[in-house]
Design an enzyme around this catalytic site. Structure first.
Site, PDB file in Angstrom:
ATOM      1  N   THR A   1      11.560  26.611  -9.772  1.00 40.49           N
ATOM      2  CA  THR A   1      11.070  26.558 -11.155  1.00 40.49           C
ATOM      3  C   THR A   1      12.056  27.246 -12.106  1.00 40.49           C
ATOM      4  O   THR A   1      11.930  27.129 -13.310  1.00 40.49           O
ATOM      5  CB  THR A   1       9.719  27.296 -11.285  1.00 40.49           C
ATOM      6  OG1 THR A   1       9.932  28.674 -10.954  1.00 40.49           O
ATOM      7  CG2 THR A   1       8.661  26.696 -10.378  1.00 40.49           C
TER       8      THR A   1
ATOM      9  N   ASP B   1       0.807  -1.219   0.000  1.00 38.53           N
ATOM     10  CA  ASP B   1       0.000   0.000   0.000  1.00 38.53           C
ATOM     11  C   ASP B   1       0.846   1.278   0.000  1.00 38.53           C
ATOM     12  O   ASP B   1       0.321   2.378   0.159  1.00 38.53           O
ATOM     13  CB  ASP B   1      -0.946   0.006   1.215  1.00 38.53           C
ATOM     14  CG  ASP B   1      -0.184  -0.062   2.527  1.00 38.53           C
ATOM     15  OD1 ASP B   1       1.070  -0.130   2.501  1.00 38.53           O
ATOM     16  OD2 ASP B   1      -0.838  -0.047   3.586  1.00 38.53           O
ATOM     17  N   GLY B   2       2.177   1.133  -0.119  1.00 42.45           N
ATOM     18  CA  GLY B   2       3.040   2.316  -0.204  1.00 42.45           C
ATOM     19  C   GLY B   2       3.693   2.700   1.119  1.00 42.45           C
ATOM     20  O   GLY B   2       4.559   3.568   1.163  1.00 42.45           O
ATOM     21  N   GLU B   3       3.282   2.072   2.222  1.00 38.69           N
ATOM     22  CA  GLU B   3       3.912   2.399   3.510  1.00 38.69           C
ATOM     23  C   GLU B   3       5.387   2.007   3.467  1.00 38.69           C
ATOM     24  O   GLU B   3       5.766   1.030   2.818  1.00 38.69           O
ATOM     25  CB  GLU B   3       3.210   1.651   4.650  1.00 38.69           C
ATOM     26  CG  GLU B   3       1.821   2.188   4.935  1.00 38.69           C
ATOM     27  CD  GLU B   3       1.091   1.371   5.995  1.00 38.69           C
ATOM     28  OE1 GLU B   3       1.634   0.343   6.449  1.00 38.69           O
ATOM     29  OE2 GLU B   3      -0.033   1.774   6.351  1.00 38.69           O
TER      30      GLU B   3
ATOM     31  N   THR C   1      12.741  32.810 -11.081  1.00 41.21           N
ATOM     32  CA  THR C   1      13.418  33.954 -10.458  1.00 41.21           C
ATOM     33  C   THR C   1      14.697  34.284 -11.212  1.00 41.21           C
ATOM     34  O   THR C   1      14.875  35.415 -11.695  1.00 41.21           O
ATOM     35  CB  THR C   1      13.754  33.643  -8.974  1.00 41.21           C
ATOM     36  OG1 THR C   1      12.533  33.407  -8.287  1.00 41.21           O
ATOM     37  CG2 THR C   1      14.523  34.776  -8.313  1.00 41.21           C
TER      38      THR C   1
ATOM     39  N   ASP D   1      21.528  32.623  -4.990  1.00 36.95           N
ATOM     40  CA  ASP D   1      20.255  32.325  -4.331  1.00 36.95           C
ATOM     41  C   ASP D   1      20.439  31.050  -3.520  1.00 36.95           C
ATOM     42  O   ASP D   1      21.406  30.317  -3.733  1.00 36.95           O
ATOM     43  CB  ASP D   1      19.153  32.137  -5.392  1.00 36.95           C
ATOM     44  CG  ASP D   1      17.779  32.543  -4.868  1.00 36.95           C
ATOM     45  OD1 ASP D   1      17.639  32.720  -3.634  1.00 36.95           O
ATOM     46  OD2 ASP D   1      16.852  32.696  -5.684  1.00 36.95           O
TER      47      ASP D   1
ATOM     48  N   HIS E   1      16.865  28.206   4.156  1.00 38.21           N
ATOM     49  CA  HIS E   1      16.260  29.364   3.482  1.00 38.21           C
ATOM     50  C   HIS E   1      16.354  30.627   4.352  1.00 38.21           C
ATOM     51  O   HIS E   1      16.658  31.704   3.848  1.00 38.21           O
ATOM     52  CB  HIS E   1      14.816  29.037   3.119  1.00 38.21           C
ATOM     53  CG  HIS E   1      14.112  30.158   2.441  1.00 38.21           C
ATOM     54  ND1 HIS E   1      14.548  30.687   1.257  1.00 38.21           N
ATOM     55  CD2 HIS E   1      13.021  30.874   2.805  1.00 38.21           C
ATOM     56  CE1 HIS E   1      13.748  31.677   0.906  1.00 38.21           C
ATOM     57  NE2 HIS E   1      12.823  31.807   1.833  1.00 38.21           N
TER      58      HIS E   1
ATOM     59  N   ARG F   1       6.407  38.572  -6.475  1.00 37.83           N
ATOM     60  CA  ARG F   1       5.871  37.297  -6.946  1.00 37.83           C
ATOM     61  C   ARG F   1       4.394  37.275  -6.578  1.00 37.83           C
ATOM     62  O   ARG F   1       4.010  36.717  -5.539  1.00 37.83           O
ATOM     63  CB  ARG F   1       6.637  36.153  -6.290  1.00 37.83           C
ATOM     64  CG  ARG F   1       6.417  34.834  -6.978  1.00 37.83           C
ATOM     65  CD  ARG F   1       7.532  33.867  -6.666  1.00 37.83           C
ATOM     66  NE  ARG F   1       7.466  32.748  -7.568  1.00 37.83           N
ATOM     67  CZ  ARG F   1       8.477  31.963  -7.826  1.00 37.83           C
ATOM     68  NH1 ARG F   1       9.629  32.152  -7.263  1.00 37.83           N
ATOM     69  NH2 ARG F   1       8.336  30.951  -8.651  1.00 37.83           N
TER      70      ARG F   1
ATOM     71  N   LYS G   1      12.146  42.202  -6.551  1.00 40.66           N
ATOM     72  CA  LYS G   1      11.195  41.395  -7.340  1.00 40.66           C
ATOM     73  C   LYS G   1       9.874  41.259  -6.606  1.00 40.66           C
ATOM     74  O   LYS G   1       9.821  41.403  -5.384  1.00 40.66           O
ATOM     75  CB  LYS G   1      11.805  40.017  -7.642  1.00 40.66           C
ATOM     76  CG  LYS G   1      11.762  39.046  -6.495  1.00 40.66           C
ATOM     77  CD  LYS G   1      12.056  37.591  -6.868  1.00 40.66           C
ATOM     78  CE  LYS G   1      11.713  36.689  -5.682  1.00 40.66           C
ATOM     79  NZ  LYS G   1      12.245  35.359  -5.680  1.00 40.66           N
TER      80      LYS G   1
END
Ligand code: R5P
Length: 335
Positions: free
Chosen positions: A247, A61-63, A250, A242, A154, A218, A216
């Site tokens: 994606t 089941d993916g566990e 930026t 950065d 971050h 967003r 910038k």
């Protein structure tokens, strides 16, 4: 893998590990989840030991289930598991392996999380939102981590989300070393947003270069607007830094804005190549000479092709592990 192959050319290449036994913490053990075994192997090779064998399997089941193949009792264990794509799978795997290590009576467990997911959700920007970065920190500690090794989080505030020690490393010296080797004259370091100014200033200091900042906006996840370039980039080779490329929107838009403002060329440095939704294709079509990232997140052979350059953080992580294991100071790796 040959130890010298991993450490050559790195600012952390002066390491010579005599012993991996600590009187306080027992033997050093390094384990890898399935998120980035290549990085874990390089870390172990730089130290000169093998990875502890572990089986990570899935039930129908993916566990997730894990089985550690040797005794962990009384040992100093480092588990390498960046929480990169598939983020939620890798996070749950991290929690489950930590639980297995705790129940196996490891003396000390360090979660080595070179890329920390949910880091951009570190505060509420609207009512009734979660603070996911804090929640993940709570679960990692609850699952059994006594310490954390993180890399270019971050925001630095995330360190404080953990109630256990965090060694927050930075790849900035590795990235700066690459730029220095290019021998470019007339460079300007650029932060692609106001939030990244501190990071860019550190690089500018190392490279003894001026700093520019891009303002910038967003308004939505898939919309990026460059408002202004603050600082002089005309006639300069721009080095954009950065923490991550997700994606690619930026840095692609920032590159265009810098060239429109008279920059001679644009290179991009980022620690974490998250690279989703065709990011590499977008970056290849953008006016960017080189995209320099690290191996905190695995890339495919295709993604690693030029203009992408991948530098390894394995020697840095190896050195941090050895210093922690021998109760040495880690602080000089933060700067
Ligand atoms: C945001 O604040 C981060 O520091 C990066 O600038 C951002 O995650 C990059 O995202 P993307 O590549 O999707 O533009």
């Amino acid at each position: 893998m040959d130890k010298t192959e991993v450490i050559s050319g790195s600012p952390y290449s002066q390491i010579a590990y005599e012993t991996t036994q600590s009187p306080q913490w027992g033997d050093l053990k390094i384990l890898s989840g399935t998120a980035n075994p290549e990085l874990a192997n390089k870390v172990a090779a730089a130290i000169g030991i093998g990875l502890t064998e572990m089986e990570v399997t899935r039930f129908a089941d993916g566990e997730i289930n894990v089985k550690i193949k040797e005794s962990m009792r009384g040992h100093d264990v480092f588990l390498v598991q960046p929480t990169c794509h598939p983020v939620n799978e890798n996070l749950i795997e991290l929690f489950i392996i930590l639980d297995a290590l705790r129940r196996a009576s490891a003396a000390r467990i360090t979660a080595v999380v070179p890329y920390y997911a949910y880091a951009r959700k570190e505060k509420k920007t609207q009512p009734r939102e979660p603070i996911s970065a804090k929640l993940m920190a709570n679960i990692i500690t609850l699952a059994g981590a006594h310490r954390i090794i993180a890399l270019d989080l971050h925001t630095e505030a995330i360190e404080g989300f953990f109630d256990v020690p965090v060694d927050h490393l930075t790849a900035i010296k590795i990235l700066a070393g690459h730029v220095k080797r290019l021998g470019l004259q007339n460079i300007v370091v650029v932060s692609p947003d106001v939030g990244g100014t501190r990071r860019a200033r550190r690089l500018a200091n190392i490279l003894e270069a001026p700093l520019a900042i891009v303002d910038k906006r967003r308004p939505a996840d898939d919309v990026m607007e460059v408002m202004h370039v603050v600082g002089d980039v005309e006639g300069q080779h721009a080095i954009v830094i950065d923490d991550m490329i997700t994606t690619g929107m930026t840095v692609a838009s920032v590159a265009k804005a810098l060239l429109a403002n008279g920059a001679l060329s644009v290179r991009v440095l980022a620690t974490h190549p998250v690279m989703v939704n065709g990011a590499i294709e977008l970056l290849r079509s953008a006016p960017i000479e080189e995209i320099v990232v690290t191996d905190t997140i695995p890339l495919t052979e295709e993604q690693k092709k030029p203009p992408v350059t991948v530098l390894s953080v394995a020697p840095l992580i190896a050195e941090a592990i050895m210093r922690i294991h021998s109760n040495g100071s880690v602080s000089e790796l933060f700067h």
